[in-house]
Design a protein around this motif. Structure first.
Motif, PDB file in Angstrom:
ATOM      1  N   TYR A  22       0.912  -1.068  -0.087  1.00 22.28           N
ATOM      2  CA  TYR A  22       0.254  -0.368  -0.005  1.00 22.28           C
ATOM      3  C   TYR A  22       1.299   1.067   0.015  1.00 22.28           C
ATOM      4  O   TYR A  22       1.557   1.517   0.821  1.00 22.28           O
ATOM      5  CB  TYR A  22      -0.517  -0.006   1.907  1.00 22.28           C
ATOM      6  N   GLU A  23       0.899   2.135  -1.056  1.00 24.64           N
ATOM      7  CA  GLU A  23       1.166   3.262  -1.019  1.00 24.64           C
ATOM      8  C   GLU A  23       0.151   4.537   0.118  1.00 24.64           C
ATOM      9  O   GLU A  23      -0.716   4.760  -0.778  1.00 24.64           O
ATOM     10  CB  GLU A  23       1.450   3.670  -2.623  1.00 24.64           C
ATOM     11  N   PRO A  24       0.697   5.272   0.570  1.00 22.18           N
ATOM     12  CA  PRO A  24       0.016   6.372   0.914  1.00 22.18           C
ATOM     13  C   PRO A  24      -0.392   7.443   0.027  1.00 22.18           C
ATOM     14  O   PRO A  24       0.362   7.879  -0.303  1.00 22.18           O
ATOM     15  CB  PRO A  24       0.281   6.620   2.436  1.00 22.18           C
ATOM     16  N   TYR A  25      -1.644   8.044   0.260  1.00 17.25           N
ATOM     17  CA  TYR A  25      -1.484   9.440  -0.717  1.00 17.25           C
ATOM     18  C   TYR A  25      -2.593   9.972  -0.094  1.00 17.25           C
ATOM     19  O   TYR A  25      -3.357   9.638   0.635  1.00 17.25           O
ATOM     20  CB  TYR A  25      -2.450   8.664  -1.675  1.00 17.25           C
ATOM     21  N   LEU A  26      -2.880  11.384  -0.329  1.00 18.47           N
ATOM     22  CA  LEU A  26      -4.184  12.220   0.115  1.00 18.47           C
ATOM     23  C   LEU A  26      -5.062  12.148  -1.316  1.00 18.47           C
ATOM     24  O   LEU A  26      -4.501  12.266  -2.319  1.00 18.47           O
ATOM     25  CB  LEU A  26      -3.350  14.380   0.300  1.00 18.47           C
ATOM     26  N   PRO A  27      -5.908  11.303  -0.661  1.00 20.45           N
ATOM     27  CA  PRO A  27      -6.925  11.152  -1.901  1.00 20.45           C
ATOM     28  C   PRO A  27      -7.720  12.504  -2.895  1.00 20.45           C
ATOM     29  O   PRO A  27      -7.204  13.377  -2.596  1.00 20.45           O
ATOM     30  CB  PRO A  27      -7.850  11.023  -1.742  1.00 20.45           C
ATOM     31  N   LYS A  28      -8.061  12.445  -3.770  1.00 23.22           N
ATOM     32  CA  LYS A  28      -8.263  13.437  -4.767  1.00 23.22           C
ATOM     33  C   LYS A  28      -9.220  14.511  -3.850  1.00 23.22           C
ATOM     34  O   LYS A  28     -10.197  13.721  -3.215  1.00 23.22           O
ATOM     35  CB  LYS A  28      -8.746  13.487  -5.563  1.00 23.22           C
ATOM     36  N   GLY A  29      -9.801  15.518  -3.822  1.00 28.47           N
ATOM     37  CA  GLY A  29     -10.550  16.010  -3.284  1.00 28.47           C
ATOM     38  C   GLY A  29     -10.179  16.839  -2.002  1.00 28.47           C
ATOM     39  O   GLY A  29     -11.046  17.667  -0.833  1.00 28.47           O
ATOM     40  N   SER A  30      -8.828  16.541  -0.859  1.00 29.28           N
ATOM     41  CA  SER A  30      -8.976  17.012  -0.019  1.00 29.28           C
ATOM     42  C   SER A  30      -8.073  18.372   0.138  1.00 29.28           C
ATOM     43  O   SER A  30      -7.864  19.016  -0.889  1.00 29.28           O
ATOM     44  CB  SER A  30      -7.020  15.930   0.455  1.00 29.28           C
ATOM     45  N   LEU A  31      -8.585  18.832   1.089  1.00 27.56           N
ATOM     46  CA  LEU A  31      -9.006  20.240   1.532  1.00 27.56           C
ATOM     47  C   LEU A  31      -7.430  20.278   2.497  1.00 27.56           C
ATOM     48  O   LEU A  31      -7.256  20.274   3.801  1.00 27.56           O
ATOM     49  CB  LEU A  31      -9.887  20.715   2.554  1.00 27.56           C
ATOM     50  N   ILE A  32      -6.715  21.803   1.993  1.00 33.27           N
ATOM     51  CA  ILE A  32      -5.274  21.969   3.310  1.00 33.27           C
ATOM     52  C   ILE A  32      -5.665  23.211   3.851  1.00 33.27           C
ATOM     53  O   ILE A  32      -5.712  24.119   2.412  1.00 33.27           O
ATOM     54  CB  ILE A  32      -4.378  21.009   2.640  1.00 33.27           C
ATOM     55  N   LYS A  33      -5.571  23.594   4.654  1.00 32.81           N
ATOM     56  CA  LYS A  33      -5.518  25.155   5.148  1.00 32.81           C
ATOM     57  C   LYS A  33      -4.464  25.497   4.733  1.00 32.81           C
ATOM     58  O   LYS A  33      -3.194  25.565   5.142  1.00 32.81           O
ATOM     59  CB  LYS A  33      -5.691  24.772   6.698  1.00 32.81           C
ATOM     60  N   VAL A  34      -4.573  27.172   4.485  1.00 34.18           N
ATOM     61  CA  VAL A  34      -3.026  27.199   3.603  1.00 34.18           C
ATOM     62  C   VAL A  34      -3.174  29.020   4.200  1.00 34.18           C
ATOM     63  O   VAL A  34      -4.168  29.548   4.774  1.00 34.18           O
ATOM     64  CB  VAL A  34      -2.836  27.152   2.433  1.00 34.18           C
ATOM     65  N   TYR A  35      -2.196  29.819   4.196  1.00 37.38           N
ATOM     66  CA  TYR A  35      -2.228  31.585   4.152  1.00 37.38           C
ATOM     67  C   TYR A  35      -1.204  31.837   3.032  1.00 37.38           C
ATOM     68  O   TYR A  35      -0.745  31.271   3.441  1.00 37.38           O
ATOM     69  CB  TYR A  35      -2.290  31.532   6.310  1.00 37.38           C
ATOM     70  N   THR A  36      -1.879  33.180   3.275  1.00 41.71           N
ATOM     71  CA  THR A  36      -0.330  33.580   2.414  1.00 41.71           C
ATOM     72  C   THR A  36       0.322  34.990   3.461  1.00 41.71           C
ATOM     73  O   THR A  36      -0.418  35.052   3.924  1.00 41.71           O
ATOM     74  CB  THR A  36      -1.393  34.870   1.318  1.00 41.71           C
ATOM     75  N   ARG A  37       1.434  35.209   3.499  1.00 41.75           N
ATOM     76  CA  ARG A  37       2.106  36.638   4.320  1.00 41.75           C
ATOM     77  C   ARG A  37       1.758  37.404   3.307  1.00 41.75           C
ATOM     78  O   ARG A  37       1.813  38.586   4.614  1.00 41.75           O
ATOM     79  CB  ARG A  37       3.568  36.019   4.448  1.00 41.75           C
ATOM     80  N   ILE A  38       1.209  37.577   2.600  1.00 35.65           N
ATOM     81  CA  ILE A  38       1.133  39.221   2.234  1.00 35.65           C
ATOM     82  C   ILE A  38       0.423  39.103   1.823  1.00 35.65           C
ATOM     83  O   ILE A  38      -0.641  38.305   0.472  1.00 35.65           O
ATOM     84  CB  ILE A  38       2.485  39.745   0.502  1.00 35.65           C
ATOM     85  N   PRO A  39      -0.381  40.733   1.173  1.00 32.22           N
ATOM     86  CA  PRO A  39      -2.073  40.660   1.052  1.00 32.22           C
ATOM     87  C   PRO A  39      -2.118  40.584  -0.353  1.00 32.22           C
ATOM     88  O   PRO A  39      -1.030  40.497  -0.967  1.00 32.22           O
ATOM     89  CB  PRO A  39      -2.665  41.780   1.191  1.00 32.22           C
ATOM     90  N   ILE A  40      -2.921  39.638  -1.293  1.00 27.76           N
ATOM     91  CA  ILE A  40      -2.666  39.164  -2.388  1.00 27.76           C
ATOM     92  C   ILE A  40      -4.521  40.398  -3.161  1.00 27.76           C
ATOM     93  O   ILE A  40      -5.195  39.887  -2.207  1.00 27.76           O
ATOM     94  CB  ILE A  40      -3.118  38.115  -2.780  1.00 27.76           C
ATOM     95  N   THR A  41      -4.594  40.415  -4.348  1.00 29.66           N
ATOM     96  CA  THR A  41      -6.027  41.185  -4.475  1.00 29.66           C
ATOM     97  C   THR A  41      -5.258  41.664  -5.896  1.00 29.66           C
ATOM     98  O   THR A  41      -4.490  41.222  -6.928  1.00 29.66           O
ATOM     99  CB  THR A  41      -5.844  43.678  -3.563  1.00 29.66           C
ATOM    100  N   THR A  42      -6.723  42.089  -6.591  1.00 29.35           N
ATOM    101  CA  THR A  42      -6.655  41.638  -8.055  1.00 29.35           C
ATOM    102  C   THR A  42      -5.964  43.549  -8.642  1.00 29.35           C
ATOM    103  O   THR A  42      -5.924  43.408  -9.718  1.00 29.35           O
ATOM    104  CB  THR A  42      -8.429  42.094  -8.384  1.00 29.35           C
ATOM    105  N   GLU A  43      -6.189  44.478  -7.920  1.00 29.45           N
ATOM    106  CA  GLU A  43      -5.506  45.372  -8.604  1.00 29.45           C
ATOM    107  C   GLU A  43      -3.985  45.056  -8.571  1.00 29.45           C
ATOM    108  O   GLU A  43      -2.989  46.098  -9.489  1.00 29.45           O
ATOM    109  CB  GLU A  43      -5.083  47.072  -7.368  1.00 29.45           C
ATOM    110  N   GLN A  44      -3.171  44.069  -7.474  1.00 30.13           N
ATOM    111  CA  GLN A  44      -1.777  44.389  -8.221  1.00 30.13           C
ATOM    112  C   GLN A  44      -1.876  43.077  -9.560  1.00 30.13           C
ATOM    113  O   GLN A  44      -0.263  42.438  -9.866  1.00 30.13           O
ATOM    114  CB  GLN A  44      -1.166  42.967  -6.885  1.00 30.13           C
ATOM    115  N   LEU A  45      -2.078  41.924  -9.497  1.00 32.73           N
ATOM    116  CA  LEU A  45      -2.780  40.437 -10.423  1.00 32.73           C
ATOM    117  C   LEU A  45      -2.061  41.319 -11.036  1.00 32.73           C
ATOM    118  O   LEU A  45      -3.350  41.571 -11.743  1.00 32.73           O
ATOM    119  CB  LEU A  45      -2.964  39.211  -9.844  1.00 32.73           C
ATOM    120  N   GLU A  46      -1.977  40.360 -12.598  1.00 31.55           N
ATOM    121  CA  GLU A  46      -2.901  40.022 -13.333  1.00 31.55           C
ATOM    122  C   GLU A  46      -2.710  38.458 -13.746  1.00 31.55           C
ATOM    123  O   GLU A  46      -2.297  37.814 -12.805  1.00 31.55           O
ATOM    124  CB  GLU A  46      -1.611  40.523 -14.660  1.00 31.55           C
ATOM    125  N   GLU A  47      -3.799  37.988 -15.003  1.00 32.01           N
ATOM    126  CA  GLU A  47      -4.045  36.547 -15.379  1.00 32.01           C
ATOM    127  C   GLU A  47      -1.905  36.043 -15.420  1.00 32.01           C
ATOM    128  O   GLU A  47      -0.998  36.344 -16.459  1.00 32.01           O
ATOM    129  CB  GLU A  47      -4.420  35.931 -16.507  1.00 32.01           C
TER     130      GLU A  47
END
Length: 180
Positions: A22-47
């Motif tokens: 058996y090879e352990p794995y995270l199944p499809k659909g798993s949710l992992i909590k994350v955070y960002t260090r700097i604020p991300i806004t639509t003013e700063q970003l592009e596609e």
């Protein structure tokens, strides 16, 4: 005697070929909590802009660490819409790989999940003004009757930019199995 030896050999061959580890794995659909260090806004970003998210705690599968505290999810902005008259800005982020604390990169297919969907923003703005409408009603025993209702006039405010702070609850949803 020969039959017993052949039976033992046949049993060993059958059990070895059908027993897989058996090879352990995270199944499809798993949710992992994350955070960002700097604020991300639509003013700063592009596609296509690269964005990074940090995992605040370990994620375990059975007795192995699948994702360690401090690992970084790397992704890009896959959809970005600027604010217009009546609609706020919208943003969607796709996760491409994970950078481990020891420097190794692993490919991960996933997306960022905000409070209720994978798109942040895109909702309608408030109406700029209201009109009054009279709804006449005949009520039993009363000749005069009706109600006055305020309805949007069709003019809406200009949309606002949306963003993510380091305190927002955001999750990475894995779109395919992630083997450790």
């Amino acid at each position: 005697m020969l039959k017993k030896i052949l039976l033992i050999i046949f049993t060993i061959i059958v059990t070895k070929t059908f027993c897989l580890a058996y090879e352990p794995y995270l199944p499809k659909g798993s949710l992992i909590k994350v955070y960002t260090r700097i604020p991300i806004t639509t003013e700063q970003l592009e596609e296509g802009s690269r964005v990074y998210f940090i995992v605040p705690s370990d994620v375990w599968v059975l007795e192995q660490k699948a994702i360690e505290k401090g690992d970084i999810f790397e992704g890009y902005v896959s959809m970005l819409k600027m604010p217009v008259q009546g609609v706020n800005a919208a943003m969607s982020i796709t996760i491409t790989n994970i950078i481990k604390t020891d420097g190794q990169n692993y490919n991960v297919k996933g997306r960022l999940i905000f409070s209720n969907s994978d798109i942040l923003g895109g909702n309608l703005t408030n109406p700029a003004s209201y009109n009054t409408t009279i709804h006449p009603r005949k009520v039993y025993g009363n000749i005069w009757g009706g109600s006055l209702q305020y309805v949007p006039s069709g003019e809406y405010e200009f949309g606002h930019h949306v963003g993510i702070n380091s305190r927002d609850n955001i999750f990475v949803q894995i779109d395919e199995d992630y083997y450790i």
